[in-house]
Design a protein around this motif. Structure first.
Motif, PDB file in Angstrom:
ATOM      1  N   SER A 484       0.608  -1.622  -0.367  1.00  0.00           N
ATOM      2  CA  SER A 484       0.054   0.149   0.214  1.00  0.00           C
ATOM      3  C   SER A 484       0.329   1.492   0.271  1.00  0.00           C
ATOM      4  O   SER A 484       0.324   2.123  -0.023  1.00  0.00           O
ATOM      5  N   ASP A 485       1.958   0.756  -0.407  1.00  0.00           N
ATOM      6  CA  ASP A 485       2.771   1.945   0.040  1.00  0.00           C
ATOM      7  C   ASP A 485       3.667   3.165  -1.017  1.00  0.00           C
ATOM      8  O   ASP A 485       4.854   2.056  -1.626  1.00  0.00           O
ATOM      9  N   HIS A 486       2.878   3.904  -1.638  1.00  0.00           N
ATOM     10  CA  HIS A 486       3.716   4.065  -3.048  1.00  0.00           C
ATOM     11  C   HIS A 486       4.137   5.556  -3.046  1.00  0.00           C
ATOM     12  O   HIS A 486       3.935   6.114  -3.534  1.00  0.00           O
ATOM     13  N   SER A 487       5.087   5.584  -1.643  1.00  0.00           N
ATOM     14  CA  SER A 487       5.597   6.936  -1.517  1.00  0.00           C
ATOM     15  C   SER A 487       7.022   6.925  -2.848  1.00  0.00           C
ATOM     16  O   SER A 487       7.137   8.165  -3.174  1.00  0.00           O
ATOM     17  N   SER A 488       7.131   6.130  -3.689  1.00  0.00           N
ATOM     18  CA  SER A 488       8.297   5.575  -4.475  1.00  0.00           C
ATOM     19  C   SER A 488       7.886   4.992  -5.089  1.00  0.00           C
ATOM     20  O   SER A 488       8.949   3.917  -5.894  1.00  0.00           O
ATOM     21  N   ARG A 489       6.256   4.920  -6.331  1.00  0.00           N
ATOM     22  CA  ARG A 489       6.058   4.407  -7.415  1.00  0.00           C
ATOM     23  C   ARG A 489       5.575   4.860  -8.433  1.00  0.00           C
ATOM     24  O   ARG A 489       5.031   5.823  -8.050  1.00  0.00           O
ATOM     25  N   VAL A 490       5.775   4.479  -9.830  1.00  0.00           N
ATOM     26  CA  VAL A 490       4.915   5.328 -10.341  1.00  0.00           C
ATOM     27  C   VAL A 490       4.016   3.555 -11.387  1.00  0.00           C
ATOM     28  O   VAL A 490       5.092   2.898 -11.206  1.00  0.00           O
TER      29      VAL A 490
END
Length: 633
Positions: A484-490
């Motif tokens: 659930s962590d899209h801090s560093s995701r495209v």
């Protein structure tokens, strides 16, 4: 016997192989399994391949169940084993309405889903084949046999003996498990369309499967042999080729001057519809329908069922549903909920993808919405409204929604447009399998599965730390591989401005940082693109970014409180560039009373630009920035 022939025969015996076996590559074993099962159970091979394609696109999906508890290429259902549960968006604190002028409408537990008890076709297949339910779930060849046995049984029940694919329409329609004629016919029509056009692909586990194009005119009268109800409604807003049922969300007064569960409006005359938002339900079909019919809950325009792609409409497009957690986006969007579970890593059926694409094509044409990722967005791309709401925003449909395939179905495939300062994210879905954790058990690895996500690093190497997201991780720690962590995701289809290139690594601007991703020429994770970018005006060290495009205070009439124009906690600095999505008016839809006569659209003079600032879209004041061609330096 000649010496050469003797030598060849002896060599084959010594090695324990035969010439026939050596001529059949291992990556054709699934094709052979379809042929063998079709012959064994007397099912036309094209029918068996077509049904499987509509269910799974012939994929194995790592042995994990779909959102409707289906396993393997034939989507044999076993809800007791899958045990997919949950409530509507039960991960996060987002208020779906997203309007601070009203009290929050928070998530609530969902009702028990009675439909689940019907999802047990694997047990019927076990009785027909004598194979255990476990083997039918996990062994792809046995799974295909089980699906063929079911189709043969459905054909026998209709009472027709035939090897002509045209005469299997009724059995195909029944396979989807639909309870109504419209959905059963939609599923069967798509199967036969696939048979007529043909299909060929490499599956998620490296199997080559081909369905040759064959002209077949199915006998659709056989649908009447199934005894299904008619549920297609005339008053829905759907294309004619799609089974669509009207199950209205209630517009109802409640105690304490409250009401639910959406707002009356007059779109697009009052406001343009700029977005279509893709959600997943995080709940099963029957339970989700009960939620949207609760006047004290929230709403969305459409729900789509996994097993057969059936569509239910709840709110007219002219009205505003409470679905995306951001009132500005809600007021300018249509929300589609797809039966699914982002966190559990369940997969989405081809039947649902196709129904969704038909519906979105229809809506996009009707409301002049461009078919790109600046307008067709996921719930995970909707920004928080103010700094306090950023962390609780939902992240569905998640990294396993196949955006590239979806845009192929929309008729707007993601293609390169040049290497001129932008990239369009597009990894190979089948082979791109990021090492996510926490799908089922916190901290534990997720099943390896194809994904549309590409991971960003602080440096051009795979072991470098991930980027930071001040909104999601206010303690300043870097992002993680938590699902659930899209801090560093495209995500696939999103466009970003290129900051730097070093060998096989490309850096893009992302949340005020350079984010590096592996992008080798032979197996790229992005396509070259050209377009417009946004950068701070000369002389400005930084500009503010916003989660909504609200008017300036002077635009509000005296009886409507001015809504705060509050910047988010991110920094957009000089020298950075972000792709331009669209130009937007500053608007606020004042709708706080049950009487729609009191609803007002407040329009300001401020213009906003939508940018792809991070995983989520955000907005900047047009007066603060310059818009340049992406190739301009």
């Amino acid at each position: 016997m000649r010496p050469a022939l003797v030598l060849a025969t002896v060599t084959g015996l010594v090695l324990g192989v035969t010439t026939a076996a050596s001529a059949e590559p291992a990556d054709l074993s699934r094709q052979r399994a379809f042929s063998a099962a079709a012959a064994e159970f007397g099912v036309p091979e094209s029918v068996l391949l077509g049904v499987s394609y509509l269910e799974s696109r012939w994929d194995a999906n790592a042995g994990t169940p779909s959102t409707s508890a289906g396993y393997g290429p034939m989507h044999l259902t076993d809800v007791r084993t899958a045990n997919a549960g949950g409530t509507h968006h039960d991960d996060g604190t987002e208020d779906p309405r997203g309007d601070e002028a009203r009290p929050p409408r928070l998530p609530k537990p969902g009702p028990v889903d009675e439909q689940l008890q019907k999802l047990l076709t694997v047990h019927d297949a076990a009785a027909l084949t004598g194979v255990s339910t476990e083997k039918l779930r996990t062994d792809t060849a046995q799974n295909i046999r089980g699906g063929a046995a079911l189709l043969a049984k459905y054909q026998r029940d209709i009472g027709i003996v035939s090897d002509n694919p045209a005469d299997w329409y009724g059995a195909v329609a029944r396979y989807a498990g639909a309870g109504d004629t419209g959905s059963a016919a939609t599923f069967a029509d798509e199967v036969y369309a696939t048979i007529n056009t043909g299909a060929e692909r490499l599956t998620d586990d490296g199997q080559r499967v081909r369905l040759p194009a064959t002209t077949v005119q199915p006998n659709k009268q056989l649908l009447g042999e199934l005894g299904l109800r008619n549920s297609t409604s005339d008053n829905t807003e759907c294309p004619r080729t799609l089974a669509c049922e009207w199950i209205p969300a209630p517009y109802q007064e409640l105690p304490d001057n409250d009401y639910g569960n959406h707002d009356k409006a007059n779109r697009p005359e009052s406001q343009e519809i700029k977005y279509i938002v893709i959600h997943d339900t995080e709940g099963q079909w029957d339970g989700v329908l009960k939620m949207v019919q609760d006047p004290a809950y929230v709403s969305w325009q459409y729900s789509l069922r996994s097993a057969d792609g059936h569509v239910a409409q709840h709110v007219k497009a002219k009205d505003v549903a409470w679905q995306a957690g951001n009132w500005y986006v809600n007021a300018k969007s249509i929300g589609l909920e797809h039966e699914g579970f982002a966190k559990l890593g369940t997969w989405y059926t081809e039947a649902m993808y196709r129904s969704s694409a038909k519906l979105v094509r229809y809506l996009a044409a009707k409301y002049r919405i461009p078919l790109d990722r600046a307008h067709i967005i996921g719930h995970d791309n909707v920004p928080g409204t103010i700094p306090a709401t950023v962390r609780g925003m939902h992240w569905d449909p998640g990294p396993y929604w196949d955006w590239a395939h979806y845009f192929d179905l929309l008729g707007a495939p993601l293609r390169p447009t040049g290497n001129l300062g932008l990239v369009t994210i597009k990894p190979d879905f089948a082979t791109n399998k990021p090492a996510f954790i926490g799908c089922v058990t916190p901290g534990e690895p997720c099943p390896p599965r194809g994904s549309t996500s590409v991971i960003l690093h602080t440096e051009p190497r795979a072991d470098a730390p991930l980027l930071k997201d001040a909104g999601l991780r206010p303690d300043g720690s870097p992002g993680t591989m938590e699902i659930s962590d899209h801090s560093s995701r495209v995500e696939t289809g999103q466009q970003f401005a290129v900051a730097e290139v070093r060998g096989d690594w490309t850096a893009i601007w992302y949340l005020g940082q350079k984010g590096w991703f592996h992008n080798p020429r032979k197996a790229p994770n992005a396509l070259g693109a050209t377009g417009l970018v946004v950068t701070p005006k000369k002389g400005k060290a930084t500009v503010q970014v916003y989660g909504r495009a609200y008017p300036e205070a002077a635009a509000y009439p005296s009886h409507i409180p001015a809504q705060a124009v509050t910047p988010l906690q991110y920094t957009f600095s000089a020298g950075e560039r972000y792709s331009l999505g669209q130009v937007l008016p500053s608007e606020y839809y004042w709708a706080t009373t049950f009487d729609a006569a009191n609803h007002t659209v407040v329009r300001g003079k401020t213009k906003y630009l939508q940018i792809q600032f991070g995983h989520r879209i955000m907005f900047v004041n047009a007066d603060d920035v310059d818009v340049l061609p992406s190739f301009w330096r």
